[in-house]
Design a protein around this motif. Structure first.
Motif, mmCIF file in Angstrom:
data_model
loop_
_atom_site.group_PDB
_atom_site.id
_atom_site.type_symbol
_atom_site.label_atom_id
_atom_site.label_comp_id
_atom_site.label_asym_id
_atom_site.label_seq_id
_atom_site.Cartn_x
_atom_site.Cartn_y
_atom_site.Cartn_z
ATOM 1 N N ILE A 225 0.910 -1.151 -0.037
ATOM 2 C CA ILE A 225 -0.211 0.176 0.044
ATOM 3 C C ILE A 225 0.938 1.260 -0.132
ATOM 4 N N THR A 226 1.897 1.303 0.844
ATOM 5 C CA THR A 226 2.878 2.375 0.925
ATOM 6 C C THR A 226 3.540 2.843 -0.366
ATOM 7 N N LYS A 227 3.709 1.718 -1.147
ATOM 8 C CA LYS A 227 4.471 2.043 -2.354
ATOM 9 C C LYS A 227 3.499 1.962 -3.684
ATOM 10 N N ALA A 228 2.122 1.721 -3.135
ATOM 11 C CA ALA A 228 1.225 1.761 -4.312
ATOM 12 C C ALA A 228 1.593 0.564 -5.358
ATOM 13 N N ILE A 244 -7.316 5.899 -11.949
ATOM 14 C CA ILE A 244 -7.159 5.012 -10.655
ATOM 15 C C ILE A 244 -5.762 5.286 -10.401
ATOM 16 N N LYS A 245 -4.850 5.490 -11.331
ATOM 17 C CA LYS A 245 -3.175 5.818 -11.014
ATOM 18 C C LYS A 245 -3.206 7.011 -10.363
ATOM 19 N N PRO A 250 0.451 7.064 -3.715
ATOM 20 C CA PRO A 250 0.774 7.164 -2.380
ATOM 21 C C PRO A 250 1.130 8.374 -1.829
ATOM 22 N N ASN A 251 1.402 9.412 -2.579
ATOM 23 C CA ASN A 251 1.784 10.867 -1.948
ATOM 24 C C ASN A 251 0.513 11.601 -2.079
ATOM 25 N N PRO A 252 -0.012 11.985 -0.740
ATOM 26 C CA PRO A 252 -1.216 12.878 -0.717
ATOM 27 C C PRO A 252 -1.107 14.269 -1.512
ATOM 28 N N SER A 253 0.198 14.568 -0.974
ATOM 29 C CA SER A 253 0.202 15.796 -1.502
ATOM 30 C C SER A 253 0.069 16.301 -3.437
ATOM 31 N N THR A 254 0.403 14.867 -4.089
ATOM 32 C CA THR A 254 0.152 14.957 -5.385
ATOM 33 C C THR A 254 -0.948 14.113 -6.053
ATOM 34 N N ARG A 255 -1.631 13.477 -5.030
ATOM 35 C CA ARG A 255 -2.772 12.772 -5.491
ATOM 36 C C ARG A 255 -3.945 13.524 -6.027
#
Length: 443
Positions: A225-228, A244-245, A250-255
């Motif tokens: 999960i941490t590495k998606a 979906i990608k 995994p980085n909430p700031s770029t999600r």
């Protein structure tokens, strides 16, 4: 409704148990004044006092009062007796979205998109009210008789008061396979971004029929999960893969954010935003009043109980089936068993109870009987603790009983294996017609 061991609370008659957890159970009920079916969540006051959970329960009830949206289960009222809190909720008959996937497997992209649009609509509205769900998964997504999605179970939700000075939430909760990496890392997280990650996992499950992150070892699961670390199936369209990608970043700031999802080309295909009237004058006085021990006795509801063998009448019988289709009670397909299953029998109720006890004992289960109810408790600890099964026999007609076996604790897969094992010992009591056993319906 007629039945023994039946409880009446205020103007509501309580029926069968729809689900149960550590601190609460949900029962089917009927408003006898209006003739309307509802679900009532019953919370034991002593348990939440002992576990210092008053704040969490107040939060859950406050959340439900704040949220009024066509894709969210509606809360009608809150009542309290001396020992219990009763939350009266909208009752939906279409079952869980989880069951839809379990029965039919992966969905076509257009169908998955329809449910995903409704989910995002509901979650976006919750966030606009400062409410974060924090446990979004197919099991908490219900369907009404028209197939409209309804988000339920705000037991793990967070209101703005829980956000610290850094603007982040700090409580690790949720279901491991659906939890965002930043929640696992325990460094504080944005509730809206964490909810969107869970929505992304749900979309993957709808379209693939399986989880993107699934490992029996929890640490291995967390690393993935941490590495998606997941693979997109080949049958996903390229635009769905891209979305979906961006959600499972995994980085909430770029999600991607929910407003960006709503503007996404794949998402917008056939999109019709929910139409409803929103109210800003929600009063939470009754939420505080039900915890006020100095309250006036006349404000408490009265519980009455009648001890007679439970008879399941038509409206209860309908509530056990998917939608209003009674045929699911008498399916011949034996392979589908989830968290509960049922079969019908022409044997007397006491004989059924005795037969289940006889079949369960060799499988290593301790048995506690209470008239036509029985609790089976596994002696060995499994993946999620000891497997516990609640069993109840209902009389549907003078010569026909319906038996319900429901997992009340432990692992769903282990419950599935248990039912397969016990079925052999029960074959003599399951109603037979035309030489074939009629009977389970998975839920």
């Amino acid at each position: 409704m007629s039945g023994g061991g039946r409880l009446k609370v205020g103007r509501y008659e309580l029926g069968r148990t729809l689900g149960e957890g550590t601190f609460a159970k949900v029962k089917f009920a009927r408003n006898v004044e209006l003739g309307e079916n509802v679900a009532i969540k019953i919370i034991d006051k002593d348990k939440i006092l002992r576990h210092e959970m008053i704040g969490q329960i107040k939060r859950e009830i406050s959340t439900m009062k704040l949220i009024k949206h066509p894709n969210v289960i509606q809360m009608y009222e809150v009542m309290a007796s001396k020992t219990k809190i009763y939350i009266v909720l909208e009752f939906v008959t279409g079952g869980e979205l989880f069951d839809r996937i379990a029965r039919h497997g992966k969905m076509k992209e257009d169908e998955a998109r329809k449910y995903f649009q409704q989910l995002i609509d509901a979650v976006d509205y919750c966030h606009s009210r400062g409410v974060f769900h924090r446990d979004l998964k197919p099991e908490n997504l219900l369907l009404d008789s028209s197939g409209v999605l309804k988000v339920s179970d705000f037991g793990l939700s967070a209101l703005p008061q829980q956000v610290r000075e850094d603007g982040l939430l700090h409580t690790t909760c949720g279901t491991p396979n659906y939890v965002a990496p930043e929640v696992i890392n325990n460094k504080g997280y944005d509730g809206a971004k964490a909810d969107l990650w869970s929505c992304g996992v749900i979309l993957f499950v709808l379209m693939a029929g399986y989880l993107p992150f699934e490992e029996s070892n929890l640490m291995t699961l967390y690393k993935k999960i941490t590495k998606a670390d997941f693979t997109l199936p080949s049958w996903f369209s390229s635009s769905a893969k891209k979305l979906i990608k961006r959600i499972l970043d995994p980085n909430p700031s770029t999600r991607i954010t929910i407003p960006e999802v709503i503007e996404n080309e794949w998402f917008r295909k056939g999109y019709k935003p929910a139409s409803f009237e929103s109210s800003d004058d929600t009063n939470l006085d009754d939420v505080h009043a039900i915890f006020d021990e100095s309250g006036e006795p006349e404000n408490l509801v009265v519980e009455t109980r009648e001890e007679r063998p439970m008879i399941m009448n038509a409206f209860q019988l309908i509530s056990t089936s998917q939608g209003l289709n009674l045929s699911t009670l008498f399916e011949k397909e034996m392979g589908i068993v989830k968290r509960e299953t049922r079969f019908t029998s022409k044997c007397p109720a006491n004989e059924i109870i005795a037969k289940i006890e006889e079949a369960a004992m060799p499988l290593g289960f301790n048995v506690k009987k209470d008239k036509y109810k029985m609790k089976l408790h596994g002696s060995k600890s499994g993946r999620k603790g000891h497997l516990s099964i609640a069993t109840e026999v209902f009389e549907v007609a003078p010569s026909l009983c319906m038996v319900e076996l429901r997992k009340s604790g432990g692992d769903t897969l282990e419950f599935h294996k248990f039912y397969k094992n016990i079925s052999t010992g029960l074959k003599d009591i399951v109603w037979k017609s035309g030489g074939e056993a009629e009977g389970t319906s998975g839920s």
